[in-house]
Design a protein around this motif. Structure first.
Motif, PDB file in Angstrom:
ATOM      1  N   LEU A   5      -4.931   0.352  11.694  1.00 55.92           N
ATOM      2  CA  LEU A   5      -3.914   1.355  11.388  1.00 55.92           C
ATOM      3  C   LEU A   5      -4.177   1.984  10.027  1.00 55.92           C
ATOM      4  CD1 LEU A   5      -0.731  -0.595  12.571  1.00 55.92           C
ATOM      5  CD2 LEU A   5      -2.184   0.960  13.889  1.00 55.92           C
ATOM      6  N   PRO A   6      -3.872   3.269   9.868  1.00 55.18           N
ATOM      7  CA  PRO A   6      -4.070   3.921   8.560  1.00 55.18           C
ATOM      8  C   PRO A   6      -3.035   3.467   7.546  1.00 55.18           C
ATOM      9  CG  PRO A   6      -3.059   5.442  10.111  1.00 55.18           C
ATOM     10  CD  PRO A   6      -3.401   4.205  10.895  1.00 55.18           C
ATOM     11  N   ASP A   7      -3.291   3.776   6.279  1.00 56.16           N
ATOM     12  CA  ASP A   7      -2.348   3.445   5.222  1.00 56.16           C
ATOM     13  C   ASP A   7      -1.030   4.188   5.436  1.00 56.16           C
ATOM     14  OD1 ASP A   7      -4.212   1.827   4.035  1.00 56.16           O
ATOM     15  OD2 ASP A   7      -4.863   3.335   2.567  1.00 56.16           O
ATOM     16  N   LEU A   8       0.035   3.606   4.905  1.00 59.63           N
ATOM     17  CA  LEU A   8       1.345   4.250   4.979  1.00 59.63           C
ATOM     18  C   LEU A   8       1.376   5.482   4.076  1.00 59.63           C
ATOM     19  CD1 LEU A   8       3.591   1.054   4.703  1.00 59.63           C
ATOM     20  CD2 LEU A   8       2.951   2.251   6.791  1.00 59.63           C
ATOM     21  N   THR A   9       2.121   6.493   4.501  1.00 58.85           N
ATOM     22  CA  THR A   9       2.341   7.647   3.640  1.00 58.85           C
ATOM     23  C   THR A   9       3.286   7.251   2.499  1.00 58.85           C
ATOM     24  OG1 THR A   9       4.239   8.423   4.928  1.00 58.85           O
ATOM     25  CG2 THR A   9       2.044   9.162   5.615  1.00 58.85           C
ATOM     26  N   ARG A  54       0.066  -0.902   3.011  1.00 56.40           N
ATOM     27  CA  ARG A  54      -0.503  -1.207   4.307  1.00 56.40           C
ATOM     28  C   ARG A  54       0.604  -1.516   5.308  1.00 56.40           C
ATOM     29  NH1 ARG A  54      -4.360   0.483   6.293  1.00 56.40           N
ATOM     30  NH2 ARG A  54      -4.554  -1.306   7.671  1.00 56.40           N
ATOM     31  N   PRO A  55       0.392  -1.227   6.595  1.00 50.08           N
ATOM     32  CA  PRO A  55       1.403  -1.543   7.600  1.00 50.08           C
ATOM     33  C   PRO A  55       1.698  -3.046   7.613  1.00 50.08           C
ATOM     34  CG  PRO A  55      -0.261  -0.072   8.510  1.00 50.08           C
ATOM     35  CD  PRO A  55      -0.759  -0.506   7.170  1.00 50.08           C
ATOM     36  N   PRO A  56       2.966  -3.429   7.638  1.00 46.91           N
ATOM     37  CA  PRO A  56       3.306  -4.858   7.622  1.00 46.91           C
ATOM     38  C   PRO A  56       3.002  -5.524   8.964  1.00 46.91           C
ATOM     39  CG  PRO A  56       5.282  -3.537   7.842  1.00 46.91           C
ATOM     40  CD  PRO A  56       4.148  -2.564   7.621  1.00 46.91           C
ATOM     41  N   TYR A  57       2.951  -6.838   8.930  1.00 42.88           N
ATOM     42  CA  TYR A  57       2.667  -7.643  10.124  1.00 42.88           C
ATOM     43  C   TYR A  57       3.688  -8.761  10.172  1.00 42.88           C
ATOM     44  CZ  TYR A  57       0.144 -10.852  13.258  1.00 42.88           C
ATOM     45  OH  TYR A  57      -0.207 -11.702  14.275  1.00 42.88           O
ATOM     46  N   SER A  58       4.494  -8.789  11.227  1.00 40.88           N
ATOM     47  CA  SER A  58       5.539  -9.799  11.385  1.00 40.88           C
ATOM     48  C   SER A  58       5.233 -10.641  12.608  1.00 40.88           C
ATOM     49  CB  SER A  58       6.916  -9.118  11.523  1.00 40.88           C
ATOM     50  OG  SER A  58       7.943 -10.077  11.668  1.00 40.88           O
ATOM     51  N   ASN A  59       5.258 -11.963  12.439  1.00 36.12           N
ATOM     52  CA  ASN A  59       4.887 -12.887  13.508  1.00 36.12           C
ATOM     53  C   ASN A  59       5.920 -14.009  13.585  1.00 36.12           C
ATOM     54  OD1 ASN A  59       3.590 -14.403  15.431  1.00 36.12           O
ATOM     55  ND2 ASN A  59       2.017 -15.193  14.051  1.00 36.12           N
ATOM     56  N   GLU A  62       9.991   3.452   2.169  1.00 40.21           N
ATOM     57  CA  GLU A  62      10.948   2.952   3.153  1.00 40.21           C
ATOM     58  C   GLU A  62      10.663   1.499   3.508  1.00 40.21           C
ATOM     59  OE1 GLU A  62      12.830   4.646   7.333  1.00 40.21           O
ATOM     60  OE2 GLU A  62      10.721   4.978   6.886  1.00 40.21           O
ATOM     61  N   VAL A  63       9.406   1.177   3.766  1.00 38.92           N
ATOM     62  CA  VAL A  63       9.030  -0.200   4.109  1.00 38.92           C
ATOM     63  C   VAL A  63       9.280  -1.142   2.934  1.00 38.92           C
ATOM     64  CG1 VAL A  63       7.067  -1.677   4.687  1.00 38.92           C
ATOM     65  CG2 VAL A  63       7.371   0.501   5.861  1.00 38.92           C
ATOM     66  N   SER A  64       8.949  -0.700   1.721  1.00 36.13           N
ATOM     67  CA  SER A  64       9.164  -1.534   0.537  1.00 36.13           C
ATOM     68  C   SER A  64      10.641  -1.811   0.320  1.00 36.13           C
ATOM     69  CB  SER A  64       8.564  -0.854  -0.694  1.00 36.13           C
ATOM     70  OG  SER A  64       7.172  -0.648  -0.540  1.00 36.13           O
ATOM     71  N   ALA A  65      11.502  -0.821   0.588  1.00 35.23           N
ATOM     72  CA  ALA A  65      12.937  -1.012   0.420  1.00 35.23           C
ATOM     73  C   ALA A  65      13.468  -2.065   1.387  1.00 35.23           C
ATOM     74  CB  ALA A  65      13.669   0.314   0.618  1.00 35.23           C
ATOM     75  N   VAL A  66      12.992  -2.062   2.618  1.00 36.14           N
ATOM     76  CA  VAL A  66      13.431  -3.069   3.598  1.00 36.14           C
ATOM     77  C   VAL A  66      13.016  -4.463   3.149  1.00 36.14           C
ATOM     78  CG1 VAL A  66      13.175  -3.871   5.970  1.00 36.14           C
ATOM     79  CG2 VAL A  66      13.420  -1.438   5.510  1.00 36.14           C
ATOM     80  N   HIS A  67      11.791  -4.615   2.670  1.00 36.77           N
ATOM     81  CA  HIS A  67      11.323  -5.924   2.231  1.00 36.77           C
ATOM     82  C   HIS A  67      12.038  -6.369   0.961  1.00 36.77           C
ATOM     83  CE1 HIS A  67       8.189  -5.300   5.210  1.00 36.77           C
ATOM     84  NE2 HIS A  67       7.775  -6.524   5.023  1.00 36.77           N
ATOM     85  N   SER A  68      12.431  -5.431   0.115  1.00 38.54           N
ATOM     86  CA  SER A  68      13.214  -5.795  -1.068  1.00 38.54           C
ATOM     87  C   SER A  68      14.576  -6.344  -0.667  1.00 38.54           C
ATOM     88  CB  SER A  68      13.372  -4.580  -1.981  1.00 38.54           C
ATOM     89  OG  SER A  68      14.195  -4.875  -3.088  1.00 38.54           O
ATOM     90  N   LEU A  69      15.198  -5.736   0.343  1.00 43.77           N
ATOM     91  CA  LEU A  69      16.483  -6.235   0.836  1.00 43.77           C
ATOM     92  C   LEU A  69      16.349  -7.640   1.408  1.00 43.77           C
ATOM     93  CD1 LEU A  69      18.197  -3.210   2.620  1.00 43.77           C
ATOM     94  CD2 LEU A  69      19.099  -4.550   0.727  1.00 43.77           C
ATOM     95  N   ALA A  81       5.040   3.986  -8.960  1.00 48.62           N
ATOM     96  CA  ALA A  81       4.587   3.588  -7.635  1.00 48.62           C
ATOM     97  C   ALA A  81       3.085   3.390  -7.587  1.00 48.62           C
ATOM     98  CB  ALA A  81       5.009   4.626  -6.608  1.00 48.62           C
ATOM     99  N   ARG A  82       2.604   2.379  -8.233  1.00 52.75           N
ATOM    100  CA  ARG A  82       1.165   2.102  -8.143  1.00 52.75           C
ATOM    101  C   ARG A  82       0.908   1.215  -6.940  1.00 52.75           C
ATOM    102  NH1 ARG A  82       2.704  -1.345 -12.401  1.00 52.75           N
ATOM    103  NH2 ARG A  82       2.311  -3.543 -12.008  1.00 52.75           N
ATOM    104  N   ALA A  83      -0.256   1.356  -6.385  1.00 57.76           N
ATOM    105  CA  ALA A  83      -0.578   0.632  -5.162  1.00 57.76           C
ATOM    106  C   ALA A  83      -0.800  -0.835  -5.461  1.00 57.76           C
ATOM    107  CB  ALA A  83      -1.830   1.231  -4.513  1.00 57.76           C
TER     108      ALA A  83
END
Length: 497
Positions: free
Chosen positions: A228-232, A257-262, A238-245, A171-173
């Motif tokens: 917004l602060p960085d994600l824990t 970083r917190p995602p941005y959806s538009n 959790e966010v990466s898993a959703v985007h992988s799906l 899990a590297r950034a």
């Protein structure tokens, strides 16, 4: 994968007496049923023989409908093991995910990260994935990853001879791209709006920005993620898993970083909340999980699509019901909505002439329902600046504001320690009433009597007031915090129009 939950599918192959044909059973969909022909061509392209007898391939549990092309590797491994081309031990103890081309190449598929997380939780210790997704697969710590680029590599791996080096530290950034990043210092002439945005970021509050075209509504929304602060570590996974799906590549590492959806205002119901004919995929609200969902020109969205946001705004998740089961996706996002006062945008603008009729203005306003507006914490009206740009002072840089936001969030985390909530915007009303009440509630009483504040609105005002107190570094909500919170709540779009 059914939502974020994964089920292990065991692929069995049996070669028996009968006319030479391949039978695939286990409720496959069209893409999966066509795997017979893909796998046969890939095996032939590798110089191997496909069984010339009756070949039965079973996907169990047979009662669960299955969809997608990621079963190809497992099907070929089962057939080769049944034909005694490869040993069965490694194939039987490994999770195989990947699609095969007719020439034997192994292609990438969606959802590798959440699939391997489910496999790890089920007790598997080894996975075989496409070579191009070894880095993404390595994000699932605690499971060995073997990558294959073609069918020949798969045969070597099933003999216990890995052909690719294991992925580096998982899990590297993700390294930020060397491109221009939005900054709050770019916003000029809107200090009140910048302050409202800071309050929204500090407490995780939803915000509605309304005003004439060109006053900076979209500009402000695009800069909210920079506050917004960085994600824990848990949130990042959790966010990466959703985007992988959803099919996004994670080869650059976990999303930090917190995602941005538009989404565009012509987005359908399925595109917004998620869905599909047979396999429910995450929508725009799930892609904004732990981040920001921006709805520009909100009245242009379909009213049905906007009303579908009511439940996820309250619960932080979305459940999509299908005949095959229910898919549940996380959807704890921060909503930012932007709207003009009317269709021409000039209503209420000093010195401008609005061309809209009263009935047109009313119809435009009614496209945003009262229940949706009542669920948004902060309502802020932006007024055009009356000075030329060279004389307008710039705002504070995002880094300085983000530092104050981080301090306010730390105070919230300490106050809410021991509860499942970390932000004021997420605290339910029952928990909110356990906190010390402001000494003077007369402002709220007067607003309720005047019909300007609902029961939900009272909780919204109290949440904003606590955020203002956190930004001030206070342990109690003062009368000034309450008055400011009421002002942020009652800057009504319809009243302004």
């Amino acid at each position: 994968m059914l939502g974020m939950q994964g089920t292990l599918i065991e692929v069995e192959a049996s070669i028996g007496a009968g006319l030479p044909r391949t039978v695939l059973v286990g409720l496959p969909d069209t893409a999966l049923y066509e795997a017979r022909d893909r796998c046969r061509a890939a095996v032939a392209g590798a110089g191997l023989a496909w069984p010339s007898q009756l070949l039965t391939i079973n996907l169990t549990p047979a009662s669960l409908p299955k969809a997608g092309s990621h079963y190809d590797l497992a099907i070929v491994a089962a057939v080769l093991a049944a034909s005694d081309v490869v040993p069965r031990s490694i194939a039987a103890s490994s999770v195989l995910v990947g699609e095969l081309g007719l020439d034997g190449r192994v292609r990438e598929v969606r959802g590798v990260l959440p699939a391997l997380l489910a496999a790890r939780d089920a007790g598997f210790e080894r996975a075989i994935v496409p070579a191009g997704q070894v880095t993404e697969a390595g994000l699932a710590t605690g499971i060995s990853i073997w990558g294959v680029s073609c069918l020949a590599d798969l045969i070597e791996v099933l003999h216990g001879r890995p052909v690719l080096d294991p992925p580096a530290a998982a899990a590297r950034a993700a390294s930020p791209p060397d491109v221009y990043q939005p900054d709050l210092v770019d916003v000029r002439g809107q200090p009140e709006a910048c302050w409202a945005l800071e309050v929204a970021a500090a407490g995780g509050h939803h915000i509605f920005l309304h005003g004439a075209p060109g006053v900076g509504k979209s500009m402000l929304a695009q800069r909210l993620p920079t506050l917004l602060p960085d994600l824990t570590a848990e949130e990042s996974l959790e966010v990466s898993a959703v985007h992988s799906l959803a099919g996004y590549s994670l080869n650059s590492g976990l999303m930090r970083r917190p995602p941005y959806s538009n989404p565009h205002h012509n987005a359908s119901m399925a595109a917004m909340v998620g869905g599909g004919m047979r396999v429910a995929r995450p929508g725009a609200i799930s892609l904004a999980h732990r981040g920001v969902l921006f709805l520009d020109e909100a009245p242009e969205f379909s009213p049905r699509v906007l009303d579908a946001l009511r439940t996820p705004l309250e619960t932080g998740q979305i459940t999509i019901a299908r005949s095959a089961g229910q898919a549940c996706y996380p959807a704890r996002f921060q909503l930012v909505m932007a709207a003009n006062p009317c269709q021409c945008g000039m209503l209420g603008v000093p010195g401008a002439n609005c061309r809209c009729t009263p009935m047109s203005v009313r119809r435009y306003n009614e496209r945003l329902s009262g229940p949706i507006l009542d669920r948004i914490d902060i309502h802020h009206r932006l007024l055009p600046s009356l000075l030329v740009s060279s004389r307008i002072s710039a705002g504070e840089p995002s880094a300085i504001v983000a530092a104050r936001v981080a301090q306010a969030r730390e105070r919230q985390a300490r106050r809410l320690a021991g509860s499942p909530w970390r932000l004021n915007g997420d605290v339910p009303g029952a928990q909110l009433r356990k906190l010390p009440e402001p000494q003077d509630m007369s402002l709220l009483d007067n607003a309720v009597r005047a019909g300007r504040l609902s029961a939900r609105g009272i909780d919204k005002v109290l949440r904003i007031a606590w955020t203002l107190a956190d930004l001030d570094g206070h342990d109690r909500v003062s009368k000034g915090n309450l008055a400011a919170a009421l002002g942020l709540r009652q800057d009504s779009w319809r009243c302004a129009a």
